[in-house]
Design an enzyme around this catalytic site. Structure first.
Site, PDB file in Angstrom:
ATOM      1  N   HIS A   1       0.837  -1.220   0.000  1.00  0.00           N
ATOM      2  CA  HIS A   1       0.000   0.000   0.000  1.00  0.00           C
ATOM      3  C   HIS A   1       0.863   1.258   0.000  1.00  0.00           C
ATOM      4  O   HIS A   1       0.442   2.302   0.497  1.00  0.00           O
ATOM      5  CB  HIS A   1      -0.951   0.041   1.215  1.00  0.00           C
ATOM      6  CG  HIS A   1      -1.676  -1.238   1.450  1.00  0.00           C
ATOM      7  ND1 HIS A   1      -2.885  -1.539   0.880  1.00  0.00           N
ATOM      8  CD2 HIS A   1      -1.337  -2.333   2.190  1.00  0.00           C
ATOM      9  CE1 HIS A   1      -3.285  -2.752   1.258  1.00  0.00           C
ATOM     10  NE2 HIS A   1      -2.351  -3.258   2.053  1.00  0.00           N
TER      11      HIS A   1
ATOM     12  N   SER B   1      15.306  21.149 -16.572  1.00  0.00           N
ATOM     13  CA  SER B   1      14.131  21.959 -16.855  1.00  0.00           C
ATOM     14  C   SER B   1      14.592  23.241 -17.519  1.00  0.00           C
ATOM     15  O   SER B   1      15.680  23.732 -17.244  1.00  0.00           O
ATOM     16  CB  SER B   1      13.416  22.265 -15.540  1.00  0.00           C
ATOM     17  OG  SER B   1      12.685  23.467 -15.656  1.00  0.00           O
TER      18      SER B   1
ATOM     19  N   LYS C   1      16.512  21.226 -11.407  1.00  0.00           N
ATOM     20  CA  LYS C   1      15.815  19.987 -11.773  1.00  0.00           C
ATOM     21  C   LYS C   1      16.682  18.952 -12.476  1.00  0.00           C
ATOM     22  O   LYS C   1      17.531  19.274 -13.294  1.00  0.00           O
ATOM     23  CB  LYS C   1      14.631  20.311 -12.682  1.00  0.00           C
ATOM     24  CG  LYS C   1      13.549  21.079 -11.967  1.00  0.00           C
ATOM     25  CD  LYS C   1      12.700  20.174 -11.118  1.00  0.00           C
ATOM     26  CE  LYS C   1      11.385  20.034 -11.824  1.00  0.00           C
ATOM     27  NZ  LYS C   1      10.625  18.919 -11.516  1.00  0.00           N
TER      28      LYS C   1
ATOM     29  N   GLU D   1       9.545   8.229 -17.328  1.00  0.00           N
ATOM     30  CA  GLU D   1       8.186   8.750 -17.512  1.00  0.00           C
ATOM     31  C   GLU D   1       7.660   8.427 -18.912  1.00  0.00           C
ATOM     32  O   GLU D   1       6.491   8.069 -19.087  1.00  0.00           O
ATOM     33  CB  GLU D   1       8.167  10.265 -17.288  1.00  0.00           C
ATOM     34  CG  GLU D   1       8.383  10.644 -15.831  1.00  0.00           C
ATOM     35  CD  GLU D   1       8.674  12.125 -15.642  1.00  0.00           C
ATOM     36  OE1 GLU D   1       8.070  12.945 -16.357  1.00  0.00           O
ATOM     37  OE2 GLU D   1       9.496  12.460 -14.778  1.00  0.00           O
TER      38      GLU D   1
END
Ligand code: ARG
Length: 463
Positions: A156, A277, A283, A290
């Site tokens: 979980h 970024s 970043k 992704e």
């Protein structure tokens, strides 16, 4: 370009209709398979006395030249041809005239395309397998270096019990190993030659289907000509297998993304597999993971598209089936691209054991071990579970963890607690004591690694 099938109809096809109907811009990918299939077909026609030996030889030699010319970029595949089958035949006939027109004896584009796509998928599936082996090998390398790297195992997404990074990696190795066997199963079912099914009903010529099948490395022939030209199960099966690979890659990607976040910081991806970024200078994004997660939807979509295309089709061939190729090509190419990026990304990622250990220490992930401690001393598990549960609750209210409670305090909770409890809840011991087969313990994980190593050896990937 004059239509090869001009005869029954006389009027020219509407230009838009012609473009709409044409498949050359995607099925030209199968030119090698188409030419190889035709060469075997021509050899068989001569062996069976259907065309002469000299015609057959001329056809085969010329097909060989056409193949070489396409490979070397000496000729371009004419986009005006309706499909790759028509292009090859037209090129052949342009080179050797009437002899070339004999090639299509005892054959239809229906069995020809069914053959080509099988040959194409057989080649591509071997490529996918190689990439899977490479990924499994990269995962194994990461596991070998992290047999004692303790991290929280989650259920979980809540810290559950201590595991090691090697154990976590091996879980993925098992999934990708099943993916390999799934692909091989599907490829084995696909490996039967449909050629000779002709349009749908077979042929009156005395052909030898098994000779062609053997020459092309098939395990046999399809046993019903209507099925031979209508079947696209093998595409659906392989695409299901590709979808499952993507599902596994996507779950792995999700973890990579989580682990790379500042909240976890369990790993750091190599710069080569990240991006920055354009506005936020701090970043370092896990774009590759992704994208793999994102492309999973696309492969599922390809599978659904083909299933839906096929569901209402009467036997035998229908033009709807031309839609199989773009879906299947997209799926197999997407899987290959994703695997290709994944293996080196995994191999080069940096594991941060201190952060994993710190996370494992704070989440009461040794609570089950504390309960087991009481069980060993004689309490029933359910009773022990209750005692430890309320101990955890009181720890949380005091901002403590199990290790912070003094022996006196433990004794007040239950008289069976003794000084050895601290050893029992030490993370290293919790992991080391996991001795069941397949578990997180170092010995059990070493056996898993050996299992994976043997698999790679049996598959011929490693020596
Ligand atoms: N381009 C077609 C396909 O991909 C080849 C088979 C065409 N057969 C036919 N009878 N029109 O399915």
């Amino acid at each position: 370009m004059e239509k090869m099938w001009a005869g029954r109809t006389a009027g020219a096809v509407n230009k838009d209709a012609d473009d709409f109907n044409s498949s050359i811009h995607f099925d030209s990918k199968m030119y090698k398979q188409d030419i190889t299939g035709s060469m075997q077909h021509a050899a068989m026609l001569a062996a069976c006395g259907i065309i002469s030996e000299s015609d057959s030889n001329l056809i085969i030699e010329t097909l060989e030249q056409i193949l070489a010319d396409i490979n070397d970029g000496k000729i371009e595949i004419n986009p005006d041809a309706e499909d790759i089958h028509m292009f090859v035949e037209a090129e052949l006939t342009a080179r050797i005239g009437d002899v070339g027109k004999r090639l299509h004896t005892a054959r239809s584009r229906n069995d020809q395309v069914a053959l080509d796509i099988r040959l194409y998928l057989r080649d591509e599936t071997n490529g996918v397998l190689e990439l899977l082996y490479k990924l499994i090998d990269a995962i194994k390398t990461q596991a070998e270096g992290n047999i004692n790297t303790i991290m929280p195992g989650y259920t979980h997404l809540q810290r559950a019990q201590p595991v090691t990074f090697a154990h976590h990696m091996m879980a993925y190795a098992m999934m990708f190993m099943r993916d390999c066997t799934r692909l091989k199963d599907a490829a084995a079912r696909m490996n039967y030659s449909p050629l000779g099914s002709c349009a749908l009903a077979g042929t009156t010529y005395p052909i030898n289907r098994r000779m062609v099948a053997e020459g092309l490395g098939f395990d046999g022939i399809t046993m019903n000509s209507m099925d031979g030209v209508s079947d696209r199960d093998f595409c659906v099966e392989l695409m299901s297998a590709y979808s499952i690979i993507m599902m596994h890659l996507s779950r792995f990607s999700e973890e990579i993304i989580l682990w790379s976040s500042w909240e976890f910081k369990f790993i750091e991806l190599n710069d080569a597999f990240t991006t920055g970024s354009s506005i936020m200078p701090q970043k370092k994004n896990s774009d590759m993971a992704e994208l793999v997660r994102g492309k999973t939807g696309r492969v599922y979509g390809d599978l659904m598209a083909l299933l839906t295309t096929l569901k209402g089709l009467p036997l035998a061939y229908n033009k709807d089936m031309q839609e199989d190729k773009e879906a299947v090509f997209d799926a197999v190419e997407t899987v290959q691209k994703c695997l290709n990026i994944f293996a080196p990304m995994i191999l080069t990622m940096k594991v941060l054991p201190e952060n994993m250990y710190a996370a494992a220490q704070k989440g009461f992930i040794n609570a089950t071990d504390l309960a087991d401690y009481l069980v060993v001393k004689g309490l029933p598990f359910r009773t022990a579970y209750k005692i430890v549960g309320s101990t955890v609750a009181s720890c949380i209210s005091q901002g403590k963890v199990l290790e912070d409670i003094t022996l006196d305090e433990y004794k007040q909770i239950h008289e069976l607690f003794d000084a050895d409890l601290y050893d029992a809840i030490k993370l290293e011991n919790c992991v080391a004591k996991r001795i069941s087969e397949g578990s997180a313990g170092p010995e059990a994980v070493k056996a898993q690694i050996e299992y994976v190593a043997n698999f790679l050896k049996d598959e011929g990937y490693t020596e």
